[in-house]
Enzyme design. Sequence first.
Site, PDB file in Angstrom:
ATOM      1  N   PHE A  62      34.036   4.817  51.042  1.00 53.97           N
ATOM      2  CA  PHE A  62      33.520   6.125  50.431  1.00 53.97           C
ATOM      3  C   PHE A  62      33.186   7.083  51.485  1.00 53.97           C
ATOM      4  O   PHE A  62      32.936   6.471  52.712  1.00 53.97           O
ATOM      5  CB  PHE A  62      32.160   5.670  49.760  1.00 53.97           C
ATOM      6  CG  PHE A  62      32.513   5.012  48.627  1.00 53.97           C
ATOM      7  CD1 PHE A  62      32.745   5.693  47.107  1.00 53.97           C
ATOM      8  CD2 PHE A  62      32.279   3.664  48.418  1.00 53.97           C
ATOM      9  CE1 PHE A  62      33.062   4.709  46.084  1.00 53.97           C
ATOM     10  CE2 PHE A  62      32.733   2.973  47.345  1.00 53.97           C
ATOM     11  CZ  PHE A  62      32.668   3.734  46.103  1.00 53.97           C
ATOM     12  N   HIS A  63      32.930   8.243  51.268  1.00 55.29           N
ATOM     13  CA  HIS A  63      32.209   9.242  52.069  1.00 55.29           C
ATOM     14  C   HIS A  63      30.855   8.823  52.417  1.00 55.29           C
ATOM     15  O   HIS A  63      30.295   7.924  51.690  1.00 55.29           O
ATOM     16  CB  HIS A  63      32.375  10.639  51.601  1.00 55.29           C
ATOM     17  CG  HIS A  63      31.933  11.706  52.227  1.00 55.29           C
ATOM     18  ND1 HIS A  63      30.627  12.087  52.822  1.00 55.29           N
ATOM     19  CD2 HIS A  63      32.689  12.609  53.114  1.00 55.29           C
ATOM     20  CE1 HIS A  63      30.674  13.051  53.364  1.00 55.29           C
ATOM     21  NE2 HIS A  63      31.811  13.598  53.458  1.00 55.29           N
ATOM     22  N   TYR A  64      30.392   9.294  53.310  1.00 60.29           N
ATOM     23  CA  TYR A  64      29.014   8.689  53.694  1.00 60.29           C
ATOM     24  C   TYR A  64      28.089   9.402  52.876  1.00 60.29           C
ATOM     25  O   TYR A  64      26.707   8.856  52.570  1.00 60.29           O
ATOM     26  CB  TYR A  64      28.750   9.161  55.063  1.00 60.29           C
ATOM     27  CG  TYR A  64      28.395  10.368  55.284  1.00 60.29           C
ATOM     28  CD1 TYR A  64      27.324  11.299  55.287  1.00 60.29           C
ATOM     29  CD2 TYR A  64      29.475  11.190  55.868  1.00 60.29           C
ATOM     30  CE1 TYR A  64      26.937  12.473  55.679  1.00 60.29           C
ATOM     31  CE2 TYR A  64      29.432  12.723  56.419  1.00 60.29           C
ATOM     32  CZ  TYR A  64      28.346  13.317  56.034  1.00 60.29           C
ATOM     33  OH  TYR A  64      28.136  14.621  56.267  1.00 60.29           O
ATOM     34  N   ARG A  65      28.487  10.615  51.979  1.00 60.24           N
ATOM     35  CA  ARG A  65      27.172  11.042  51.167  1.00 60.24           C
ATOM     36  C   ARG A  65      27.390  10.117  49.703  1.00 60.24           C
ATOM     37  O   ARG A  65      28.012   9.477  49.594  1.00 60.24           O
ATOM     38  CB  ARG A  65      27.538  12.668  50.961  1.00 60.24           C
ATOM     39  CG  ARG A  65      27.420  13.380  51.926  1.00 60.24           C
ATOM     40  CD  ARG A  65      27.533  14.871  51.664  1.00 60.24           C
ATOM     41  NE  ARG A  65      27.347  15.754  52.882  1.00 60.24           N
ATOM     42  CZ  ARG A  65      27.920  16.702  53.178  1.00 60.24           C
ATOM     43  NH1 ARG A  65      29.013  17.009  52.586  1.00 60.24           N
ATOM     44  NH2 ARG A  65      27.513  17.167  54.560  1.00 60.24           N
ATOM     45  N   HIS A  66      25.922  10.321  49.016  1.00 59.94           N
ATOM     46  CA  HIS A  66      25.957   9.938  47.615  1.00 59.94           C
ATOM     47  C   HIS A  66      25.990  11.180  46.577  1.00 59.94           C
ATOM     48  O   HIS A  66      25.357  11.908  46.782  1.00 59.94           O
ATOM     49  CB  HIS A  66      24.741   9.245  47.665  1.00 59.94           C
ATOM     50  CG  HIS A  66      24.498   8.134  48.633  1.00 59.94           C
ATOM     51  ND1 HIS A  66      23.577   7.265  48.793  1.00 59.94           N
ATOM     52  CD2 HIS A  66      25.550   7.337  49.449  1.00 59.94           C
ATOM     53  CE1 HIS A  66      23.796   6.325  49.636  1.00 59.94           C
ATOM     54  NE2 HIS A  66      25.017   6.369  49.972  1.00 59.94           N
TER      55      HIS A  66
END
Length: 183
Positions: free
Chosen positions: A128-132
Site C-alpha cells: 500500500f501507499h503510506y496514506r489511508h
Amino acid sequence: MNKLANQHLIWIDLEMTGLDPNQDRIIEIATIVTDKDLNILAKGPVLAVHQPNTLLSKMNEWCIKTHTANGLIERVKQSKLTERAAELQTLDFLKQWVMKGSSPICGNSVAQDKRFLYQYMPDLADYFHYRHLDVSTLKELARRWKPEILQQFSKKNSHLALDDIRESIEELKFYREHFIKLA
C-alpha cells in the site's frame, strides 16, 4: 495494467480474534478493487485463515458470539490456509489490478487492520501507499458536524470481511453524496 490502474483503490478488511496484534491473529481477509469513482472492478479472494483452537478459545465473548453466529469460526477451523498463504493469494490478486505503492489502504478503521498486516502479513502491508482512506474519519466528522445524516445510512454489521468492505464502499458513496460538497 494501464495508467488508470494507478488511480484504482484497494479496499481491505480483516476479521481478527481480538484487537491486539501482539496476542490476537487474523482469521479472515477479503479485498475489493474499485476505480477512483468507487465502482467495483474486481473482488479478490475471501479467505478464512486457520488458527488453532487454543487461540480461538481465548477470544472474548463478543468475538465468540459474533463469529459463531456468522459462521466464521467454523470456516476458520476447516481452513488449511496459513496467514502467509492468504497474504500471497491476496498479493497475486492485487498485482493484476493495482501497482505497488499507488493505492492507500481503504476501508473502515484501517489503521487497526494495518497494525495486523504489519505484524502478520508484512509484504501485503508494504504493497500500500503510506496514506489511508478511512471511511470512519468521515463518520466521525459527520457525527460532530452533521449528525442528522447518520440516521440515513445503516449497516448490517455482519462482521464478515467481504460484507464489511461492500458496506464501507457504500458508506463512502453516501458521504460523498450527502456530506462532502464536490462542486
